[in-house]
Write a protein that holds these residues in place. Structure first.
Motif, PDB file in Angstrom:
ATOM      1  N   ARG A  39     -16.326  41.873  37.764  1.00 29.09           N
ATOM      2  CA  ARG A  39     -16.132  39.904  36.324  1.00 29.09           C
ATOM      3  C   ARG A  39     -16.596  41.010  35.630  1.00 29.09           C
ATOM      4  NH1 ARG A  39     -17.759  36.224  41.509  1.00 29.09           N
ATOM      5  NH2 ARG A  39     -16.600  37.020  42.937  1.00 29.09           N
ATOM      6  N   CYS A  40     -17.249  40.900  34.903  1.00 27.15           N
ATOM      7  CA  CYS A  40     -17.836  40.889  33.574  1.00 27.15           C
ATOM      8  C   CYS A  40     -16.831  42.759  32.330  1.00 27.15           C
ATOM      9  CB  CYS A  40     -19.373  40.985  33.437  1.00 27.15           C
ATOM     10  SG  CYS A  40     -19.717  42.267  34.074  1.00 27.15           S
ATOM     11  N   GLY A  41     -17.405  42.747  30.973  1.00 27.76           N
ATOM     12  CA  GLY A  41     -16.772  43.505  30.957  1.00 27.76           C
ATOM     13  C   GLY A  41     -17.815  44.353  30.494  1.00 27.76           C
ATOM     14  N   PRO A  42     -17.890  45.678  29.475  1.00 29.31           N
ATOM     15  CA  PRO A  42     -18.783  46.621  29.430  1.00 29.31           C
ATOM     16  C   PRO A  42     -20.335  45.459  29.230  1.00 29.31           C
ATOM     17  CG  PRO A  42     -16.792  47.010  28.718  1.00 29.31           C
ATOM     18  CD  PRO A  42     -16.260  45.792  28.782  1.00 29.31           C
ATOM     19  N   PRO A  46     -28.875  49.864  31.576  1.00 30.20           N
ATOM     20  CA  PRO A  46     -30.734  50.640  31.686  1.00 30.20           C
ATOM     21  C   PRO A  46     -32.215  48.921  31.293  1.00 30.20           C
ATOM     22  CG  PRO A  46     -29.546  52.479  30.270  1.00 30.20           C
ATOM     23  CD  PRO A  46     -28.875  51.112  30.819  1.00 30.20           C
ATOM     24  N   PRO A  47     -31.308  48.210  30.929  1.00 27.87           N
ATOM     25  CA  PRO A  47     -32.242  46.826  30.364  1.00 27.87           C
ATOM     26  C   PRO A  47     -32.191  46.326  31.832  1.00 27.87           C
ATOM     27  CG  PRO A  47     -30.915  46.328  28.769  1.00 27.87           C
ATOM     28  CD  PRO A  47     -30.106  47.815  29.556  1.00 27.87           C
ATOM     29  N   LEU A  48     -31.435  46.545  32.908  1.00 28.44           N
ATOM     30  CA  LEU A  48     -31.497  45.374  34.424  1.00 28.44           C
ATOM     31  C   LEU A  48     -32.725  45.713  34.722  1.00 28.44           C
ATOM     32  CD1 LEU A  48     -27.731  45.932  35.771  1.00 28.44           C
ATOM     33  CD2 LEU A  48     -28.544  44.688  34.180  1.00 28.44           C
ATOM     34  N   LEU A  53     -34.442  41.844  33.534  1.00 29.41           N
ATOM     35  CA  LEU A  53     -35.134  41.418  34.871  1.00 29.41           C
ATOM     36  C   LEU A  53     -36.374  40.687  34.661  1.00 29.41           C
ATOM     37  CD1 LEU A  53     -34.860  40.697  38.200  1.00 29.41           C
ATOM     38  CD2 LEU A  53     -36.211  43.383  37.785  1.00 29.41           C
ATOM     39  N   ALA A  54     -37.004  40.837  33.202  1.00 30.78           N
ATOM     40  CA  ALA A  54     -38.481  40.394  32.978  1.00 30.78           C
ATOM     41  C   ALA A  54     -38.394  38.680  32.231  1.00 30.78           C
ATOM     42  CB  ALA A  54     -39.204  41.858  31.833  1.00 30.78           C
ATOM     43  N   GLY A  55     -37.101  39.040  31.834  1.00 34.69           N
ATOM     44  CA  GLY A  55     -36.531  37.610  31.034  1.00 34.69           C
ATOM     45  C   GLY A  55     -36.694  37.490  29.870  1.00 34.69           C
ATOM     46  N   GLU A  56     -37.203  39.018  29.199  1.00 33.03           N
ATOM     47  CA  GLU A  56     -37.353  39.410  27.685  1.00 33.03           C
ATOM     48  C   GLU A  56     -35.790  39.264  26.909  1.00 33.03           C
ATOM     49  OE1 GLU A  56     -40.946  41.534  29.020  1.00 33.03           O
ATOM     50  OE2 GLU A  56     -39.438  42.628  28.302  1.00 33.03           O
ATOM     51  N   MET A  57     -34.591  39.278  27.571  1.00 30.78           N
ATOM     52  CA  MET A  57     -33.368  39.443  27.092  1.00 30.78           C
ATOM     53  C   MET A  57     -32.242  38.840  27.888  1.00 30.78           C
ATOM     54  SD  MET A  57     -31.170  43.373  27.117  1.00 30.78           S
ATOM     55  CE  MET A  57     -31.770  43.530  26.011  1.00 30.78           C
ATOM     56  N   ALA A  58     -31.237  38.121  26.661  1.00 30.80           N
ATOM     57  CA  ALA A  58     -30.658  36.893  27.500  1.00 30.80           C
ATOM     58  C   ALA A  58     -29.028  38.220  27.870  1.00 30.80           C
ATOM     59  CB  ALA A  58     -30.199  35.721  26.609  1.00 30.80           C
ATOM     60  N   ALA A  59     -28.851  37.482  29.169  1.00 30.25           N
ATOM     61  CA  ALA A  59     -27.425  38.195  28.864  1.00 30.25           C
ATOM     62  C   ALA A  59     -26.658  38.433  27.972  1.00 30.25           C
ATOM     63  CB  ALA A  59     -26.700  37.001  30.654  1.00 30.25           C
ATOM     64  N   GLU A  60     -25.849  37.642  27.509  1.00 29.32           N
ATOM     65  CA  GLU A  60     -25.643  37.742  26.312  1.00 29.32           C
ATOM     66  C   GLU A  60     -25.980  39.221  25.802  1.00 29.32           C
ATOM     67  OE1 GLU A  60     -27.231  33.977  24.464  1.00 29.32           O
ATOM     68  OE2 GLU A  60     -26.378  35.072  27.067  1.00 29.32           O
ATOM     69  N   GLN A  61     -26.838  39.351  25.428  1.00 30.80           N
ATOM     70  CA  GLN A  61     -27.232  40.735  25.199  1.00 30.80           C
ATOM     71  C   GLN A  61     -27.095  41.880  25.552  1.00 30.80           C
ATOM     72  OE1 GLN A  61     -32.129  39.226  23.995  1.00 30.80           O
ATOM     73  NE2 GLN A  61     -31.414  39.819  22.407  1.00 30.80           N
ATOM     74  N   ARG A 131     -27.866  48.436  40.895  1.00 34.58           N
ATOM     75  CA  ARG A 131     -26.957  49.077  39.983  1.00 34.58           C
ATOM     76  C   ARG A 131     -26.469  48.133  38.607  1.00 34.58           C
ATOM     77  NH1 ARG A 131     -26.645  54.474  38.669  1.00 34.58           N
ATOM     78  NH2 ARG A 131     -24.689  54.931  38.141  1.00 34.58           N
ATOM     79  N   SER A 132     -26.173  47.182  39.402  1.00 32.42           N
ATOM     80  CA  SER A 132     -25.082  46.271  38.885  1.00 32.42           C
ATOM     81  C   SER A 132     -25.440  44.951  38.225  1.00 32.42           C
ATOM     82  CB  SER A 132     -23.363  45.989  39.629  1.00 32.42           C
ATOM     83  OG  SER A 132     -24.280  45.092  40.159  1.00 32.42           O
ATOM     84  N   MET A 133     -24.931  44.591  37.377  1.00 31.37           N
ATOM     85  CA  MET A 133     -25.520  43.015  37.446  1.00 31.37           C
ATOM     86  C   MET A 133     -25.776  42.088  37.823  1.00 31.37           C
ATOM     87  SD  MET A 133     -26.565  40.465  34.535  1.00 31.37           S
ATOM     88  CE  MET A 133     -26.163  41.218  32.948  1.00 31.37           C
ATOM     89  N   GLU A 134     -25.335  41.638  38.539  1.00 32.03           N
ATOM     90  CA  GLU A 134     -24.793  41.132  40.296  1.00 32.03           C
ATOM     91  C   GLU A 134     -26.205  42.179  40.991  1.00 32.03           C
ATOM     92  OE1 GLU A 134     -22.270  40.226  43.789  1.00 32.03           O
ATOM     93  OE2 GLU A 134     -21.136  41.432  42.087  1.00 32.03           O
ATOM     94  N   ASP A 135     -26.596  43.146  40.985  1.00 35.64           N
ATOM     95  CA  ASP A 135     -27.466  43.278  42.001  1.00 35.64           C
ATOM     96  C   ASP A 135     -28.761  42.908  40.972  1.00 35.64           C
ATOM     97  OD1 ASP A 135     -25.989  44.908  43.298  1.00 35.64           O
ATOM     98  OD2 ASP A 135     -25.899  46.668  41.957  1.00 35.64           O
ATOM     99  N   ALA A 136     -28.952  42.991  40.114  1.00 30.95           N
ATOM    100  CA  ALA A 136     -30.199  42.600  38.982  1.00 30.95           C
ATOM    101  C   ALA A 136     -29.817  41.271  38.942  1.00 30.95           C
ATOM    102  CB  ALA A 136     -29.172  43.076  37.702  1.00 30.95           C
ATOM    103  N   GLN A 137     -29.280  40.153  38.924  1.00 29.81           N
ATOM    104  CA  GLN A 137     -28.934  38.659  38.998  1.00 29.81           C
ATOM    105  C   GLN A 137     -29.533  38.200  40.375  1.00 29.81           C
ATOM    106  OE1 GLN A 137     -24.844  37.835  38.701  1.00 29.81           O
ATOM    107  NE2 GLN A 137     -25.111  37.653  36.027  1.00 29.81           N
ATOM    108  N   ALA A 138     -29.303  38.884  41.568  1.00 26.47           N
ATOM    109  CA  ALA A 138     -29.880  38.796  42.903  1.00 26.47           C
ATOM    110  C   ALA A 138     -31.086  39.203  43.419  1.00 26.47           C
ATOM    111  CB  ALA A 138     -28.917  39.508  43.994  1.00 26.47           C
ATOM    112  N   ILE A 139     -31.721  40.262  42.510  1.00 19.13           N
ATOM    113  CA  ILE A 139     -33.191  40.883  42.791  1.00 19.13           C
ATOM    114  C   ILE A 139     -34.022  39.332  41.941  1.00 19.13           C
ATOM    115  CG2 ILE A 139     -34.653  42.616  41.466  1.00 19.13           C
ATOM    116  CD1 ILE A 139     -32.555  44.549  42.159  1.00 19.13           C
ATOM    117  N   ALA A 140     -33.758  39.248  40.592  1.00 17.00           N
ATOM    118  CA  ALA A 140     -34.032  37.985  39.902  1.00 17.00           C
ATOM    119  C   ALA A 140     -34.519  36.959  40.658  1.00 17.00           C
ATOM    120  CB  ALA A 140     -33.633  38.257  38.626  1.00 17.00           C
ATOM    121  N   GLN A 141     -33.261  36.297  41.214  1.00 18.23           N
ATOM    122  CA  GLN A 141     -33.231  35.443  42.315  1.00 18.23           C
ATOM    123  C   GLN A 141     -34.688  35.326  43.456  1.00 18.23           C
ATOM    124  OE1 GLN A 141     -29.440  34.060  43.425  1.00 18.23           O
ATOM    125  NE2 GLN A 141     -29.065  33.718  41.491  1.00 18.23           N
TER     126      GLN A 141
END
Length: 394
Positions: A39-42, A46-48, A53-61, A131-141
Motif C-alpha cells: 500500500r505504500c511507496g518505495p 534494512p532498518p526494519l 524496530l528499536a524505535g530509533e527511526m520514524a516511519a517517514e524516515q 520482510r515488509s513494513m506490514e510484517d515489521a509493524q506486526a512484530i513491533a506490536q
C-alpha cells in the motif's frame, strides 16, 4: 530492441525504483509505470529489523521517494496493485483488478518472500516473518506486548534477520532464545572463529542460543495464539512471539508462468536481461549467470541498485554489466559487520586486528586467492577490501 515508448516495472522496492530513476537519468523520455503490491511507496527495508524496530527511526524516515518526487520525474507510481500474469506475445501485464498494462519493455523487480516451516502450528497468531513494513509493524506490536507482560520470544534461524531482531529485542528487555539448525551461527557466510565471536556476543547480551536445534511444532493456546516452541527432544520453550528467519525464496512465479528461464530465481545475464528480449529483471528475484557458468543469488541493497542500473541500460539498448564484488552489512548491538566478497570455498582464514578490541577483520582465502573480508567496526579495512576484490588495490 528499439527504444521503447512504454516501460512497466513490476515491483516498487529498491530495484524497481532504481531502474525507473536510472532510466530518467539516462535521458529516457517515454512513460514509466512503477507497480507496487504494497500500500505504500518505495521504502528502505534494512532498518526494519534494526533502527525502526528499536524505535530509533520514524516511519517517514524509511521513505525512499515521496509520490511528489516521483511525479516530478515523470514516474507513475501505482500502489496496492498485484500483477497476476504476463502475455508475452501481445506484451501486456494482467492485473488482479481486471486491468492490463501494455509494455514495450517490462522489468520484473518482484523481490523475494520469507520461507516458512512446514510444521504444526505454523499458522498460529504470533508466528511471524519479517520482510515488509506490514510484517515489521506486526512484530513491533507483538514485541511490545512481550515486554509489557514479561513474556519471552523465540527466533528460529541464526542468520542476519534473526540475530538483528534478537539484538533489538534484548535492547527492549525481552528474553530471547535463538534456535539454529546448523552447528554455528551464520555458517554460510562467516569464518568459524567469527561465528563463535558472534555467539559469545549474543550470549553476553543475554540471548539463549540453541545450536543444532530440531523443532517439532509451534504450540498454540485455545485462543489460537502461539504460546511456545516444542523441540524434538520434548523440551517446550515458552514464547509470546515467534520469528521465523530461515531464508527467502525468489518471487519468480510471474516469470515461470510466462515461460521465462528460472532456476532459484529469474535467470538473467550480467546486464539484467532475461530469456525474453523485451523483459528484464533486477533485485532479489533474480539468479545471475556468471562467467563460470554458474548461477549467483544475491540478496542485498547493492545487488538491487546495480542490477536496476543494468536493467535501465539494457532497456535503452546499452550494456552495463554488474560485475563488482558483492558487499553486505549487518548491525547488531553496537557492532557493525561489513562483508566484501563471497566466502564460498574458503579453506583458510587470517585475522587482522585484535578481536577483543571490538575492531578487526577476517580474511577468507582459497589457497592464495582472496575471496572475502569480514570487518567488525572496521570501515576502512572494508573499503580497502572492496577495492582489492575489484582489482583496484593490492
Amino acid at each position: 530492441m528499439t527504444s521503447p515508448d512504454k516501460v512497466v516495472i513490476v515491483g516498487a522496492g529498491q530495484a524497481g525504483l532504481q531502474t525507473a530513476e536510472a532510466l530518467r537519468a539516462m535521458g529516457y523520455a517515454g512513460s514509466i509505470t512503477l507497480l507496487g503490491a504494497e500500500r505504500c511507496g518505495p521504502y528502505h527495508r534494512p532498518p526494519l529489523s534494526k533502527a525502526w524496530l528499536a524505535g530509533e527511526m520514524a516511519a517517514e524516515q524509511l521513505t525512499m521517494r515521496s509520490p511528489d518526487a516521483l511525479e516530478r520525474k515523470g514516474i507513475a507510481l501505482r500502489t496496492d496493485v498485484q500483477a497476476i500474469g504476463i502475455d508475452i506475445g501481445r506484451r501486456f501485464v494482467r492485473l488482479a483488478d481486471g486491468g492490463a498494462l501494455i509494455y514495450d519493455a517490462l522489468v520484473l523487480a518482484t523481490g523475494a518472500s520469507p520461507r516458512m516451516l512446514d510444521i504444526p502450528g505454523r499458522d498460529a497468531t504470533g508466528v511471524l516473518a519479517l520482510r515488509s513494513m506490514e510484517d515489521a509493524q506486526a512484530i513491533a506490536q507483538r514485541l511490545a506486548l512481550c515486554a509489557q507482560s514479561n513474556r519471552p520470544m523465540v527466533i528460529v534461524g541464526g542468520g542476519f534477520i534473526g540475530l538483528e531482531v534478537a539484538a533489538t529485542a534484548r535492547k527492549k528487555g525481552v528474553a530471547v532464545t535463538v534456535l539454529e539448525v546448523a552447528p554455528r551461527l551464520l555458517g554460510r557466510v562467516l569464518a568459524p572463529m567469527l561465528s563463535e565471536w558472534y555467539a559469545q556476543l549474543h550470549r553476553w547480551h543475554g540471548v539463549n542460543l540453541v545450536l543444532n536445534a530440531r523443532i517439532a511444532a509451534f504450540e498454540t493456546g485455545a485462543d489460537g495464539q502461539v504460546c511456545g516452541v516444542q523441540m524434538n527432544d520434548g523440551t517446550l520453550l515458552p514464547a509470546g512471539l515467534v520469528i521465523v528467519g530461515v531464508g527467502v525464496q525468489a518471487n519468480d512465479g510471474l516469470a515461470r508462468a510466462a515461460g521465462l528461464a528460472c532456476d532459484r530465481g529469474i535467470v538473467v545475464d550480467a546486464c539484467a536481461r532475461t530469456s525474453n528480449p523485451y523483459i528484464f529483471a533486477a533485485g532479489d528475484c533474480t539468479a545471475r549467470s556468471t562467467s563460470e557458468g554458474t548461477l549467483l543469488r544475491l540478496e542485498s541493497v547493492q545487488n538491487a541498485v546495480e542490477q536496476g542500473k543494468s536493467a535501465a541500460a539494457a532497456v535503452m539498448g546499452q550494456e552495463r554489466p554488474f560485475a563488482a564484488a558483492p558487499w553486505f552489512w549487518s548491525d547488531q548491538y553496537d557492532i557493525k559487520l561489513q562483508i566484501a566478497g563471497l566466502s564460498t570455498g574458503a579453506d583458510r582464514w587470517e585475522t587482522r586486528g585484535e578481536p577483543d578490541s571490538g575492531s578487526f577483520s577476517v580474511y577468507h582465502y582459497c589457497g592464495d586467492r582472496l575471496l572475502a573480508v569480514d570487518s567488525i567496526n572496521d570501515a576502512r579495512e572494508h573499503l580497502q577490501a572492496r577495492k582489492r576484490l575489484d582489482g583496484e588495490g593490492t
